[in-house]
Enzyme design. Structure first.
Site, PDB file in Angstrom:
ATOM      1  N   LYS A  89       7.356 -15.394  -6.710  1.00 56.10           N
ATOM      2  CA  LYS A  89       6.878 -14.669  -8.079  1.00 56.10           C
ATOM      3  C   LYS A  89       6.827 -15.755  -9.165  1.00 56.10           C
ATOM      4  O   LYS A  89       5.764 -15.742 -10.038  1.00 56.10           O
ATOM      5  CB  LYS A  89       7.628 -13.549  -8.498  1.00 56.10           C
ATOM      6  CG  LYS A  89       7.858 -12.395  -7.458  1.00 56.10           C
ATOM      7  CD  LYS A  89       6.909 -11.387  -8.041  1.00 56.10           C
ATOM      8  CE  LYS A  89       7.114 -10.002  -6.764  1.00 56.10           C
ATOM      9  NZ  LYS A  89       8.065  -9.657  -6.395  1.00 56.10           N
ATOM     10  N   GLU A 111       6.344  -5.861 -15.789  1.00 55.55           N
ATOM     11  CA  GLU A 111       6.850  -4.704 -15.041  1.00 55.55           C
ATOM     12  C   GLU A 111       7.700  -5.377 -13.735  1.00 55.55           C
ATOM     13  O   GLU A 111       7.306  -6.435 -13.535  1.00 55.55           O
ATOM     14  CB  GLU A 111       5.743  -3.709 -14.423  1.00 55.55           C
ATOM     15  CG  GLU A 111       5.001  -4.274 -12.905  1.00 55.55           C
ATOM     16  CD  GLU A 111       4.284  -5.666 -13.134  1.00 55.55           C
ATOM     17  OE1 GLU A 111       3.830  -5.934 -14.012  1.00 55.55           O
ATOM     18  OE2 GLU A 111       4.046  -6.202 -11.944  1.00 55.55           O
ATOM     19  N   SER A 377       9.449 -14.606   1.684  1.00 58.66           N
ATOM     20  CA  SER A 377       9.137 -14.446   0.243  1.00 58.66           C
ATOM     21  C   SER A 377       9.996 -14.675  -0.809  1.00 58.66           C
ATOM     22  O   SER A 377       9.791 -14.960  -1.680  1.00 58.66           O
ATOM     23  CB  SER A 377       8.483 -13.148   0.060  1.00 58.66           C
ATOM     24  OG  SER A 377       9.089 -12.230   0.620  1.00 58.66           O
TER      25      SER A 377
HETATM   26  C1  PLP Z   1       8.090  -8.681  -5.372  1.00 59.38           C
HETATM   27  C2  PLP Z   1       8.466  -9.351  -3.898  1.00 59.38           C
HETATM   28  C3  PLP Z   1       7.733  -8.809  -2.731  1.00 59.38           C
HETATM   29  C4  PLP Z   1       6.417  -7.880  -2.791  1.00 59.38           C
HETATM   30  O1  PLP Z   1       5.393  -8.382  -3.559  1.00 59.38           O
HETATM   31  P1  PLP Z   1       4.174  -8.728  -3.182  1.00 59.38           P
HETATM   32  O2  PLP Z   1       3.268  -8.934  -4.178  1.00 59.38           O
HETATM   33  O3  PLP Z   1       3.430  -8.097  -1.957  1.00 59.38           O
HETATM   34  O4  PLP Z   1       4.261 -10.110  -2.490  1.00 59.38           O
HETATM   35  C5  PLP Z   1       8.038  -9.287  -1.655  1.00 59.38           C
HETATM   36  N1  PLP Z   1       8.903 -10.206  -1.576  1.00 59.38           N
HETATM   37  C6  PLP Z   1      10.018 -10.633  -2.380  1.00 59.38           C
HETATM   38  C7  PLP Z   1      11.225 -11.548  -2.090  1.00 59.38           C
HETATM   39  C8  PLP Z   1       9.552 -10.023  -3.706  1.00 59.38           C
HETATM   40  O5  PLP Z   1      10.484 -10.474  -4.832  1.00 59.38           O
END
Ligand code: PLP
Length: 397
Positions: A89, A111, A377
Site C-alpha cells: 500500500k 478509507e 502483498s
Molecule cells: C489491502 C491489502 C490487500 C488487498 O488490496 P488490493 O488492492 O487488492 O491489493 C492485499 N494484501 C494486503 C497485505 C493488503 O494490505
C-alpha cells in the site's frame, strides 16, 4: 498497450466516472493533471528516491526452496511484506501524497479495511506534515486494533463507520461523503485500483513498480524476465495490478488473481466477486459487483479484512472478461492453512490476504520446472488474533 484505460476512462465496458456533481471539480482536476505529474522528471526523481530510501525498494525476490520442494514447482516470493509499514500500500500513498502536494492540497482523507492503507496514508501524512482523516468500518476497527493504534500514533484521526456491515465498502462511502463536503483543501487517497477514473489507472501506475522490478530480478535469478505464472490476491486489486502490469501484453506469462471465498462460494458468506457478481456500479465505476436481484449490494465476508469488498477494480473485470487473467478463489480455511505452511517452511508470517494467493499453490497443478511468482502483498503481524484462533482450533500449540 492492449489493456490500457481509454481516453474516457474505460477498460472495455468497465470503468468510467459515475460521480455526483459535487465531486466533478476534484476528479477533473486530478484527471487533467495526473499523467503530466507522473511524467514530470522532478516528480519521478522524488518518487523514486522515496521508494528507495524510505520504503526500502526494490523489495527482494526470494526463491522459497522448502516451499518449492513441498509444492513440486519453482516458487519465488515478491516480498512486498518487507516494505516500510508492511505491505504494498505504501507504494501508492507515497505517489499520491506527492501528487496531492502538487495540487495544493493540505488535508488527506482515506478509507481502510485491514488498516494497512490507513497506516500507509497516515505514514506519508506524517512524513509531509499534512492532516489525515481515516474512515474505517467499526467491525474492522475492532478486529484490526494494532493498525488502529499505529494510525493514532502517527497523528491520524480514525473515524469508525457504523453503516452497512461496518467494513470497507461503508468506510469508502463515508470518505466519498467527506470529499464532497470538503472540495477545496482535501485530496482523497484511494487505497486500491477502484473508484472513478482516473483512480484505477493512477493507482495501477504507482503500483507497477512491482512488475518493473520483477522483470530484472527474474532475469538475474532465472535467466529470463518472464515467469510462467504470477499469482496475486485481489480485494480491490492493486497489488495484483502492480504485479501484472508489465506482463499484460506478454501472453506467455499466465496471470492468476485470487479472490476470497470466505466460508465457501455457496455459503452466503464470501467475497468472490467474479463468481457471484454481475455488472453494476460501485464507488463511481462500472465493474463486477456482488448484488441481489434488485441491484442491492450484497454484504461481503472474508476472514481477511483486506479482501472483503463486494466489487473489484474495473481493469480486472475487463481482464476477466477477455480471459487475460485467470480468476481463482480460496476459502478462509485454505488461506489459514497456507499461511501456516509458509510460516513453518520458510519462517515468513504472511498477511491473511497474501495467504489467499499462497493457497492456490495447492489448488492448482504446476509443472516441476515452472517458475511461479507469488506476490506476497503484506506481512502478518496484524493478523495474529486470527492465527492464534486457528492454532487453538487445530491444536497446533
Ligand atoms: C489491502 C491489502 C490487500 C488487498 O488490496 P488490493 O488492492 O487488492 O491489493 C492485499 N494484501 C494486503 C497485505 C493488503 O494490505
Amino acid at each position: 498497450m492492449n489493456y490500457s484505460v481509454d481516453a474516457n476512462g474505460y477498460y472495455g465496458e468497465f470503468g468510467g466516472a459515475f460521480i455526483p456533481e459535487m465531486m466533478v471539480p476534484n476528479i477533473e482536476d486530478l484527471r487533467e493533471n495526473y499523467l503530466k505529474i507522473l511524467e514530470d522528471p522532478e516528480f519521478k526523481s522524488e518518487f523514486n528516491t522515496l521508494l528507495k530510501d524510505y520504503v526500502g525498494r526494490p523489495s527482494p525476490l526470494y526463491y522459497a526452496k522448502r516451499l518449492s520442494a513441498y509444492h513440486r514447482t519453482e516458487v519465488y516470493l515478491k516480498r512486498e511484506d518487507l516494505n516500510h509499514t508492511g505491505a504494498h500500500k505504501i507504494n501508492n500513498t507515497v505517489g499520491q501524497i506527492l501528487i496531492a502536494r502538487r495540487l495544493g492540497k493540505t488535508r488527506i482523507i482515506a478509507e481502510t479495511g485491514a488498516g494497512q492503507h490507513g497506516v500507509a496514508a497516515a505514514t506519508v501524512c506524517a512524513l509531509m506534515g499534512l492532516q489525515c482523516v481515516v474512515y474505517m468500518g467499526k467491525l474492522d476497527v475492532e478486529r484490526q486494533e494494532p493498525n488502529v493504534l499505529r494510525m493514532k500514533m502517527l497523528g491520524a484521526q480514525v473515524v469508525p463507520v457504523l453503516s452497512g456491515n461496518m467494513t470497507l465498502k461503508d468506510a469508502t462511502n463515508e470518505a466519498i461523503r467527506d470529499w464532497i463536503n470538503n472540495p477545496v483543501d482535501t485530496h482523497y487517497i484511494i487505497g486500491s485500483v477502484v473508484g472513478p477514473h482516473p483512480y484505477p489507472d493512477l493507482v495501477t501506475r504507482l503500483q507497477s513498480v512491482i512488475s518493473e522490478e520483477l522483470q530484472w530480478q527474474l532475469q538475474e535469478k532465472t535467466g529470463s524476465p518472464d515467469p510462467d505464472y504470477i499469482i496475486a490476491c485481489v480485494g480491490g486489486g492493486s497489488n495484483a495490478a502492480g504485479a501484472f502490469y508489465h506482463y499484460l501484453d506478454n501472453d506467455s506469462v499466465k496471470l492468476v488473481a485470487v479472490e476470497a471465498s470466505g466460508k465457501g462460494i455457496d455459503s452466503g458468506e464470501s467475497a468472490a466477486t467474479m463468481v457471484l457478481g454481475r455488472t453494476g456500479i460501485i464507488h463511481g465505476s462500472r465493474t463486477m459487483l456482488m448484488q441481489d436481484d434488485d441491484g442491492q449490494i450484497l454484504e461481503p465476508y472474508s476472514v481477511s479484512a483486506g479482501l472483503d469488498y463486494p466489487g473489484i477494480g474495473p481493469m480486472h473485470s475487463h481482464l476477466y472478461k477477455v480471459r487475460r487473467v485467470i480468476f481463482e478463489h480460496a476459502t478462509d480455511d485454505e488461506a489459514l492453512e497456507a499461511a501456516f505452511r509458509l510460516t513453518r517452511l520458510e519462517g515468513i508470517v504472511p498477511a491473511l490476504e497474501s495467504a489467499h494467493a499462497l493457497a492456490v499453490l495447492k489448488k492448482r497443478k504446476f509443472g516441476e520446472k515452472e517458475v511461479v511468482v507469488v506476490n506476497l502483498s503484506g506481512r502478518g503481524d496484524k493478523d495474529m488474533a486470527a492465527y492464534m484462533n486457528y492454532m487453538n482450533d487445530h491444536q497446533l500449540f
